[in-house]
Structures are given as structure tokens and as C-alpha cells.
Motif scaffolding. Sequence first.
Motif, PDB file in Angstrom:
ATOM      1  N   VAL A  67      62.265  58.618  10.227  1.00  0.00           N
ATOM      2  CA  VAL A  67      62.926  57.752   9.229  1.00  0.00           C
ATOM      3  C   VAL A  67      64.056  57.761   9.665  1.00  0.00           C
ATOM      4  N   VAL A  68      65.121  57.010   9.036  1.00  0.00           N
ATOM      5  CA  VAL A  68      66.368  56.943   9.808  1.00  0.00           C
ATOM      6  C   VAL A  68      67.595  56.183   8.226  1.00  0.00           C
ATOM      7  N   ARG A  69      68.294  57.031   7.943  1.00  0.00           N
ATOM      8  CA  ARG A  69      69.733  56.276   6.988  1.00  0.00           C
ATOM      9  C   ARG A  69      69.780  54.907   7.792  1.00  0.00           C
ATOM     10  N   ARG A  70      69.602  53.869   6.224  1.00  0.00           N
ATOM     11  CA  ARG A  70      69.443  52.833   6.873  1.00  0.00           C
ATOM     12  C   ARG A  70      70.874  51.799   7.600  1.00  0.00           C
ATOM     13  N   ASP A  71      71.188  52.967   7.548  1.00  0.00           N
ATOM     14  CA  ASP A  71      73.347  52.061   8.201  1.00  0.00           C
ATOM     15  C   ASP A  71      73.462  53.349   9.582  1.00  0.00           C
ATOM     16  N   SER A  72      72.091  53.444   9.873  1.00  0.00           N
ATOM     17  CA  SER A  72      71.829  54.436  11.278  1.00  0.00           C
ATOM     18  C   SER A  72      72.129  53.333  12.533  1.00  0.00           C
ATOM     19  N   PRO A  73      72.751  54.034  13.232  1.00  0.00           N
ATOM     20  CA  PRO A  73      72.893  53.244  14.910  1.00  0.00           C
ATOM     21  C   PRO A  73      71.428  52.790  15.279  1.00  0.00           C
ATOM     22  N   LEU A  74      70.369  53.934  14.466  1.00  0.00           N
ATOM     23  CA  LEU A  74      68.913  54.185  15.562  1.00  0.00           C
ATOM     24  C   LEU A  74      68.543  52.956  14.431  1.00  0.00           C
ATOM     25  N   ALA A  75      68.640  52.638  13.312  1.00  0.00           N
ATOM     26  CA  ALA A  75      67.992  51.406  12.445  1.00  0.00           C
ATOM     27  C   ALA A  75      67.930  50.546  12.857  1.00  0.00           C
ATOM     28  N   GLU A  76      68.488  49.667  13.859  1.00  0.00           N
ATOM     29  CA  GLU A  76      68.071  48.469  14.791  1.00  0.00           C
ATOM     30  C   GLU A  76      67.778  48.157  15.532  1.00  0.00           C
ATOM     31  N   LYS A  77      67.558  49.848  16.202  1.00  0.00           N
ATOM     32  CA  LYS A  77      67.281  49.820  17.701  1.00  0.00           C
ATOM     33  C   LYS A  77      65.033  49.806  17.781  1.00  0.00           C
ATOM     34  N   THR A  78      65.136  49.920  19.306  1.00  0.00           N
ATOM     35  CA  THR A  78      63.724  50.100  19.194  1.00  0.00           C
ATOM     36  C   THR A  78      64.094  52.048  20.241  1.00  0.00           C
ATOM     37  N   ILE A  79      63.692  52.684  19.351  1.00  0.00           N
ATOM     38  CA  ILE A  79      63.497  54.436  19.461  1.00  0.00           C
ATOM     39  C   ILE A  79      62.268  54.509  20.971  1.00  0.00           C
ATOM     40  N   HIS A  80      63.305  55.324  21.215  1.00  0.00           N
ATOM     41  CA  HIS A  80      62.757  55.768  22.576  1.00  0.00           C
ATOM     42  C   HIS A  80      62.771  57.182  22.572  1.00  0.00           C
ATOM     43  N   LEU A  81      61.987  57.927  23.197  1.00  0.00           N
ATOM     44  CA  LEU A  81      61.883  59.545  22.893  1.00  0.00           C
ATOM     45  C   LEU A  81      62.950  60.415  23.004  1.00  0.00           C
ATOM     46  N   ASP A  82      63.703  59.885  24.089  1.00  0.00           N
ATOM     47  CA  ASP A  82      64.577  60.456  24.687  1.00  0.00           C
ATOM     48  C   ASP A  82      65.998  60.746  23.593  1.00  0.00           C
ATOM     49  N   ASP A  83      66.090  59.095  22.830  1.00  0.00           N
ATOM     50  CA  ASP A  83      67.325  59.084  21.347  1.00  0.00           C
ATOM     51  C   ASP A  83      66.806  60.477  20.819  1.00  0.00           C
ATOM     52  N   LEU A  84      65.587  61.317  20.698  1.00  0.00           N
ATOM     53  CA  LEU A  84      65.318  61.753  19.745  1.00  0.00           C
ATOM     54  C   LEU A  84      66.472  62.997  20.250  1.00  0.00           C
ATOM     55  N   GLY A  85      66.268  63.386  21.693  1.00  0.00           N
ATOM     56  CA  GLY A  85      67.308  64.585  22.138  1.00  0.00           C
ATOM     57  C   GLY A  85      68.887  64.740  21.619  1.00  0.00           C
ATOM     58  N   ALA A  86      69.743  64.007  20.789  1.00  0.00           N
ATOM     59  CA  ALA A  86      71.024  63.738  20.442  1.00  0.00           C
ATOM     60  C   ALA A  86      70.899  63.172  18.805  1.00  0.00           C
ATOM     61  N   THR A 150      65.130  53.620   6.159  1.00  0.00           N
ATOM     62  CA  THR A 150      64.233  53.028   6.867  1.00  0.00           C
ATOM     63  C   THR A 150      63.815  53.833   7.783  1.00  0.00           C
ATOM     64  N   THR A 151      62.349  53.244   8.478  1.00  0.00           N
ATOM     65  CA  THR A 151      61.854  53.522   9.213  1.00  0.00           C
ATOM     66  C   THR A 151      61.783  53.026  10.861  1.00  0.00           C
ATOM     67  N   ARG A 152      61.396  53.664  12.065  1.00  0.00           N
ATOM     68  CA  ARG A 152      60.992  52.823  12.787  1.00  0.00           C
ATOM     69  C   ARG A 152      59.982  53.245  13.935  1.00  0.00           C
ATOM     70  N   PRO A 153      59.560  53.009  14.635  1.00  0.00           N
ATOM     71  CA  PRO A 153      57.800  52.891  14.869  1.00  0.00           C
ATOM     72  C   PRO A 153      58.919  54.045  16.316  1.00  0.00           C
ATOM     73  N   LEU A 154      58.170  55.401  16.569  1.00  0.00           N
ATOM     74  CA  LEU A 154      57.850  55.964  17.421  1.00  0.00           C
ATOM     75  C   LEU A 154      56.645  56.129  18.766  1.00  0.00           C
ATOM     76  N   PRO A 155      56.349  55.596  20.021  1.00  0.00           N
ATOM     77  CA  PRO A 155      55.966  55.406  20.274  1.00  0.00           C
ATOM     78  C   PRO A 155      55.747  56.217  21.570  1.00  0.00           C
ATOM     79  N   GLY A 156      55.046  57.118  21.749  1.00  0.00           N
ATOM     80  CA  GLY A 156      55.043  57.597  22.364  1.00  0.00           C
ATOM     81  C   GLY A 156      54.452  59.287  21.805  1.00  0.00           C
TER      82      GLY A 156
END
Length: 195
Positions: A67-86, A150-156
Amino acid sequence: MRVLPALLPEFTATWPDVRVRPIEAAADLPLYEAVERGDVDLSFVELPAPPGPYETFELMPDPFVLVVRRDSPLAEKTIHLDDLGATPLIGHTECRTLRRIEAQLQSRGIEPEFAFRSDVNATIQALVGAGVGAAILPELAVDHADPLITTRPLPGIPPRLLAVARHRDRYHSPPAQALVDAAVRLCARPRLIAV
């Protein structure tokens, strides 16, 4: 729709003389314990069940989403678990499943940073909407009507498995069995989760 709000009207229409008194807890282990003590006839829980005298009925998988803020840079990208470290996270305090997710991230060398913890889904989501961080939540816990997120799928990340648990060695009344059966039927319907 959500499980309990959809289930109770259907159940009470069939069993109008039965009073259902839901209780809740910050995590599901106290609910399992309430079943074991006989404080409740049955409970909605996550699998796997802890050791104990439980009979469970699997209802449905509930996938985790970021779950991310709608204007977050993560809102439009495919999420990878590595994104969660930062990404600063907002998460539950007592959720067994979140501890498993944290362990899974750590096993990949990702050390999640929690900006805040709460056991109230609305608080977690409001903080995401305020830009404090992102959250890993089960799909059913997200209020998709919130215009700030907005929400993004979390593969893995495997979904949590929802179930009904009851004491395997106790008598189960016809209404209690009917509630279990109705929950199983309801969760078998397509598109239970409102988006």
C-alpha cells in the motif's frame, strides 16, 4: 465486500433467532486460545493453526499488497522485494504473518525499516496516505475507496490463508455448523474482495 459484513446478514436471514456476537483481537493467536478455552464457538483465523485441539476450514487465500501513497514513485512501477529495503514501512505490531514476511525479507538480505507500527488497519492506511511510509497489508485489510492510496502486487510474498477454526472435541450446534458452511460458500464466490 468483506467476509464478516457479507456473511452475517446472510446467516441471520436463515437463523433469525441466533445471536452472533463477534469479538476481535489484534492478532489471531488470542482467537485460537478463545476457541480452545470455549469462550467462542468458532473464530476467523489465519493458517497454519498453532498446536492445539483445532479443526480448521480453509476459506480463501488473501494476497499481500504493498500500500503506497497514490503519488509515490512506487505507485506506478512493478514492485520487487528489493524495493522494500529503501522504503520506510508502517506495519502491524502483533501480526504473525508480518513476522514471517519480515523473516523472508531478512533471508534475502533486506532489512525492513519500520517508521511506525500499529494494530489498527485504518491507522496504518492513514499514515500511508499521509506519506509516512508504505505498508504490506493483506488485500482484505485495505480500504480501496481511500483516494490517497493505491496498491501494488507483491510477487514473492505468499498470501495468508484465512480459515474458520473451532474446537475439534466439542459439540457444534446446527447454527454454528451453518455459520461455517455459509462462510465456506461465501468465500468460494468469485470477486469477494472489492477493489
